[in-house]
Write a protein that holds these residues in place. Structure first.
Motif, PDB file in Angstrom:
ATOM      1  N   TYR A 248      -5.048  -2.214  -4.613  1.00 63.17           N
ATOM      2  CA  TYR A 248      -5.374  -1.400  -3.446  1.00 63.17           C
ATOM      3  C   TYR A 248      -6.134  -0.152  -3.895  1.00 63.17           C
ATOM      4  O   TYR A 248      -5.907   0.370  -4.992  1.00 63.17           O
ATOM      5  CB  TYR A 248      -4.108  -0.949  -2.723  1.00 63.17           C
ATOM      6  CG  TYR A 248      -3.517  -1.969  -1.778  1.00 63.17           C
ATOM      7  CD1 TYR A 248      -4.279  -2.511  -0.749  1.00 63.17           C
ATOM      8  CD2 TYR A 248      -2.187  -2.366  -1.900  1.00 63.17           C
ATOM      9  CE1 TYR A 248      -3.732  -3.439   0.123  1.00 63.17           C
ATOM     10  CE2 TYR A 248      -1.636  -3.288  -1.024  1.00 63.17           C
ATOM     11  CZ  TYR A 248      -2.415  -3.820  -0.017  1.00 63.17           C
ATOM     12  OH  TYR A 248      -1.870  -4.735   0.845  1.00 63.17           O
TER      13      TYR A 248
ATOM     14  N   PHE B 151       0.815  -1.216   0.000  1.00 66.17           N
ATOM     15  CA  PHE B 151       0.000   0.000   0.000  1.00 66.17           C
ATOM     16  C   PHE B 151       0.853   1.272   0.000  1.00 66.17           C
ATOM     17  O   PHE B 151       0.634   2.167  -0.824  1.00 66.17           O
ATOM     18  CB  PHE B 151      -0.942  -0.002   1.215  1.00 66.17           C
ATOM     19  CG  PHE B 151      -1.848   1.187   1.261  1.00 66.17           C
ATOM     20  CD1 PHE B 151      -2.990   1.233   0.476  1.00 66.17           C
ATOM     21  CD2 PHE B 151      -1.561   2.277   2.074  1.00 66.17           C
ATOM     22  CE1 PHE B 151      -3.835   2.342   0.504  1.00 66.17           C
ATOM     23  CE2 PHE B 151      -2.394   3.386   2.115  1.00 66.17           C
ATOM     24  CZ  PHE B 151      -3.532   3.418   1.329  1.00 66.17           C
TER      25      PHE B 151
ATOM     26  N   CYS C  87      -6.348  -1.655   5.204  1.00 62.12           N
ATOM     27  CA  CYS C  87      -6.418  -1.210   3.812  1.00 62.12           C
ATOM     28  C   CYS C  87      -7.573  -1.876   3.080  1.00 62.12           C
ATOM     29  O   CYS C  87      -8.226  -2.780   3.611  1.00 62.12           O
ATOM     30  CB  CYS C  87      -5.096  -1.496   3.106  1.00 62.12           C
ATOM     31  SG  CYS C  87      -3.759  -0.402   3.631  1.00 62.12           S
TER      32      CYS C  87
ATOM     33  N   GLU D  21      -8.783  -3.562  -0.743  1.00 56.46           N
ATOM     34  CA  GLU D  21      -8.411  -4.049  -2.058  1.00 56.46           C
ATOM     35  C   GLU D  21      -9.659  -4.268  -2.901  1.00 56.46           C
ATOM     36  O   GLU D  21     -10.751  -4.472  -2.362  1.00 56.46           O
ATOM     37  CB  GLU D  21      -7.640  -5.375  -1.936  1.00 56.46           C
ATOM     38  CG  GLU D  21      -8.466  -6.503  -1.340  1.00 56.46           C
ATOM     39  CD  GLU D  21      -7.687  -7.800  -1.144  1.00 56.46           C
ATOM     40  OE1 GLU D  21      -6.505  -7.847  -1.533  1.00 56.46           O
ATOM     41  OE2 GLU D  21      -8.270  -8.752  -0.589  1.00 56.46           O
TER      42      GLU D  21
ATOM     43  N   ARG E 269      -0.129  -5.595  -4.351  1.00 54.89           N
ATOM     44  CA  ARG E 269      -1.329  -5.477  -5.193  1.00 54.89           C
ATOM     45  C   ARG E 269      -1.014  -4.603  -6.403  1.00 54.89           C
ATOM     46  O   ARG E 269      -0.040  -3.849  -6.408  1.00 54.89           O
ATOM     47  CB  ARG E 269      -2.498  -4.878  -4.393  1.00 54.89           C
ATOM     48  CG  ARG E 269      -2.983  -5.759  -3.229  1.00 54.89           C
ATOM     49  CD  ARG E 269      -3.633  -7.010  -3.756  1.00 54.89           C
ATOM     50  NE  ARG E 269      -4.148  -7.900  -2.708  1.00 54.89           N
ATOM     51  CZ  ARG E 269      -3.502  -8.967  -2.261  1.00 54.89           C
ATOM     52  NH1 ARG E 269      -2.304  -9.263  -2.736  1.00 54.89           N
ATOM     53  NH2 ARG E 269      -4.049  -9.742  -1.324  1.00 54.89           N
TER      54      ARG E 269
ATOM     55  N   CYS F  41      -2.087  -4.110   4.898  1.00 53.63           N
ATOM     56  CA  CYS F  41      -1.470  -3.175   3.956  1.00 53.63           C
ATOM     57  C   CYS F  41      -0.120  -3.640   3.418  1.00 53.63           C
ATOM     58  O   CYS F  41       0.479  -2.944   2.582  1.00 53.63           O
ATOM     59  CB  CYS F  41      -1.308  -1.806   4.610  1.00 53.63           C
ATOM     60  SG  CYS F  41      -2.856  -1.102   5.248  1.00 53.63           S
TER      61      CYS F  41
END
Length: 205
Positions: A143, A105, A181, A183, A199, A195
């Motif tokens: 993310y 992230f 976080c 996604e 991604r 996080c």
């Protein structure tokens, strides 16, 4: 000036996509009429704000108007090419792009900021669909610019604004303080996630 802001958006997209598109070949630079950048774009570059000096010559109104029209035409052509190649998607006045790479992230946030944009943060179904295009194309989760607030289970945009649109997967979010976080799945729905996972990087300009 709206045209200058549009130029900044495409400059950011170009910075993000350059390593992705160049594939080891030197990039060609096409000079813009009447534009000269005094220094490189800083890492703190913000969309719509000029963190480097933009100098336009002192010209008569008609000549400046011609320069702006040429700039708009070039940007329009560039947008058409990038759309055709599947390098960008748009929603309203927002442009979304990916470099095809994955990152955690914080690294995603940094990459987007350095390109002059920010991590993709959908505010309606159309923007969500624009991001989903890349998620499906790359078959990788991405993310979003959304994090859990100080209240466990309550999420907000990175600037602290409340979410006016959500697309949570059934029974999500479930982390409650453990997964801060968010996604996007390959069906466009959201899931709260730790996080530190890698991604797909998707930015907005």
């Amino acid at each position: 000036m709206p045209s200058l802001q549009l130029f900044h958006k495409f400059l950011g997209v170009t910075l993000l996509l350059l390593p992705y598109c160049a594939q080891g070949k030197p990039a060609r630079v096409f000079p813009m009429p009447g534009f000269r950048a005094e220094k490189e774009v800083s890492q703190a570059y913000l969309p719509g704000a000029c963190s480097y000096q933009c100098r336009f010559p002192s010209v008569a109104g008609n000549e400046m108007e011609d320069i702006v029209l040429q700039l708009e035409e070039r940007i329009s052509k560039l947008e058409g090419v990038l759309r055709l190649q599947g390098k960008i998607t748009t929603s309203g006045r927002k442009i979304f792009a990916t470099n095809g790479k994955t990152a955690d992230f914080q690294a995603t946030v940094k990459t987007c900021q350095e390109a002059g944009g920010c991590i993709a943060s959908p505010r309606n179904a159309d923007e969500n669909a624009a991001i989903l295009y890349f998620v499906k194309q790359n078959n990788k989760y991405a993310y979003l610019g959304i994090k859990e607030s100080l209240i466990p289970g309550k999420f907000q945009f990175l600037n602290g604004a409340e979410l006016s649109y959500t697309n949570w997967y059934s029974h999500e979010p479930t982390g409650k303080g453990e997964e801060e976080c968010v996604e996007m799945y390959t069906d466009g729905t959201w899931n709260d996630k730790k996080c530190n996972q890698n991604r797909l990087v998707v930015c907005q300009f």
